[in-house]
Enzyme design. Structure first.
Site, PDB file in Angstrom:
ATOM      1  N   TYR A   1       0.830  -1.208   0.000  1.00  0.00           N
ATOM      2  CA  TYR A   1       0.000   0.000   0.000  1.00  0.00           C
ATOM      3  C   TYR A   1       0.866   1.262   0.000  1.00  0.00           C
ATOM      4  O   TYR A   1       0.625   2.198  -0.758  1.00  0.00           O
ATOM      5  CB  TYR A   1      -0.916  -0.021   1.225  1.00  0.00           C
ATOM      6  CG  TYR A   1      -1.919   1.105   1.282  1.00  0.00           C
ATOM      7  CD1 TYR A   1      -3.064   1.076   0.494  1.00  0.00           C
ATOM      8  CD2 TYR A   1      -1.735   2.183   2.137  1.00  0.00           C
ATOM      9  CE1 TYR A   1      -3.996   2.102   0.555  1.00  0.00           C
ATOM     10  CE2 TYR A   1      -2.662   3.218   2.208  1.00  0.00           C
ATOM     11  CZ  TYR A   1      -3.784   3.172   1.415  1.00  0.00           C
ATOM     12  OH  TYR A   1      -4.699   4.194   1.465  1.00  0.00           O
TER      13      TYR A   1
ATOM     14  N   LYS B   1       1.102   4.206  -2.925  1.00  0.00           N
ATOM     15  CA  LYS B   1       0.786   5.614  -2.664  1.00  0.00           C
ATOM     16  C   LYS B   1       1.999   6.510  -2.895  1.00  0.00           C
ATOM     17  O   LYS B   1       1.849   7.659  -3.346  1.00  0.00           O
ATOM     18  CB  LYS B   1       0.253   5.777  -1.241  1.00  0.00           C
ATOM     19  CG  LYS B   1      -1.079   5.072  -1.010  1.00  0.00           C
ATOM     20  CD  LYS B   1      -2.162   5.566  -1.958  1.00  0.00           C
ATOM     21  CE  LYS B   1      -3.534   4.997  -1.628  1.00  0.00           C
ATOM     22  NZ  LYS B   1      -4.599   5.513  -2.516  1.00  0.00           N
TER      23      LYS B   1
END
Length: 248
Positions: free
Chosen positions: A156, A160
């Site tokens: 994740y 990002k």
């Protein structure tokens, strides 16, 4: 801020932050394209009805942005229904948390495919419209995790961080044609997902936030709407944290 007559595509907008973004833009007069995966059709139709009850226009376009053909269809449907594409908010995202030593290749790939490649797919398809009309805005929903990292979220955080890099790169590429791109990096925002976290986890986050409170989805929506508006016409290539001071 006034978005009357402008078309706004928001990926992953059937619930949570995405839904809040859609309602914010609807309140400002925009035409909305709501997106989610096929399993979220019922939720998506509810958002469309809610927007229509506000006097705004909205359509639902189902499909995973990880698929380039689905991303193209979202843009095509927006053009057919509303004539153009003015704003794209890349909000769609998933999590598959786990420590690196236990994380499967499939879980890593799935998060990158939706969170990062999905944004690329939308940028590639929508920019063809924006660059031709010499106007448009991308707002990419990143995360403070993409700046500071987080144990158990290597996939994740990487997605990002990549999204912030993508934002800055397209901002430089598209600026000569009048197209802007910015990122918003939320911190701890209270949603259905965060409600499931243990009290210990919540307390640890709270202790690290100078404002001593969690953010609300409206806090993110207000910043996104500003960055997409003409009021921010001289702002591009930025990543703005909405985190109560967590990173400073």
């Amino acid at each position: 801020m006034n978005f009357t007559g402008k078309t706004v595509i928001i990926t992953g907008s059937t619930r949570g932050i995405g839904r809040s973004l859609a309602l914010k833009f609807a309140s400002l007069g925009a035409n909305l394209v709501i997106n989610g995966i096929p399993q979220e059709e019922a939720q998506g139709l509810e958002v469309v009805k809610e927007i229509q009850s506000m006097g705004a226009k909205a359509i639902l376009c189902l499909g995973s942005v990880a698929d380039m053909s689905a991303a193209q269809k979202i843009v095509d449907d927006a053009k057919v229904e509303f004539g153009t594409v003015d704003v794209v908010v890349n909000n769609a995202g998933i999590t598959r948390d786990g420590l690196v030593m236990r994380m499967s290749e499939e879980d890593f790939d799935a998060v990158i495919a939706v969170n990062l490649k999905g944004a690329f797919n939308m940028v590639k398809t929508a920019s063809a419209v924006m660059l031709k009309q010499r106007s448009g805005v991308f707002v990419n929903i990143a995360s403070v995790v993409g700046v500071m990292g987080n144990a158990g979220q290597a996939n994740y955080a990487a997605s990002k961080a990549g999204l912030i890099g993508l934002t800055k790169s397209i901002a430089k590429e598209f600026a000569p044609r009048g197209v802007r791109a910015n990122a918003v990096a939320p911190g701890f925002i209270a949603t259905d997902m965060t409600d499931k976290l243990s009290d210990d986890v919540k307390n640890n986050y709270m202790a690290a936030i100078p404002l001593k409170k969690f953010g609300e989805v409206e806090d993110v929506a207000n910043v996104v709407a500003f960055l997409a508006s003409d009021e921010a016409k001289y702002v591009t290539g930025q990543a703005l944290n909405v985190d109560g001071g967590l990173l400073m």
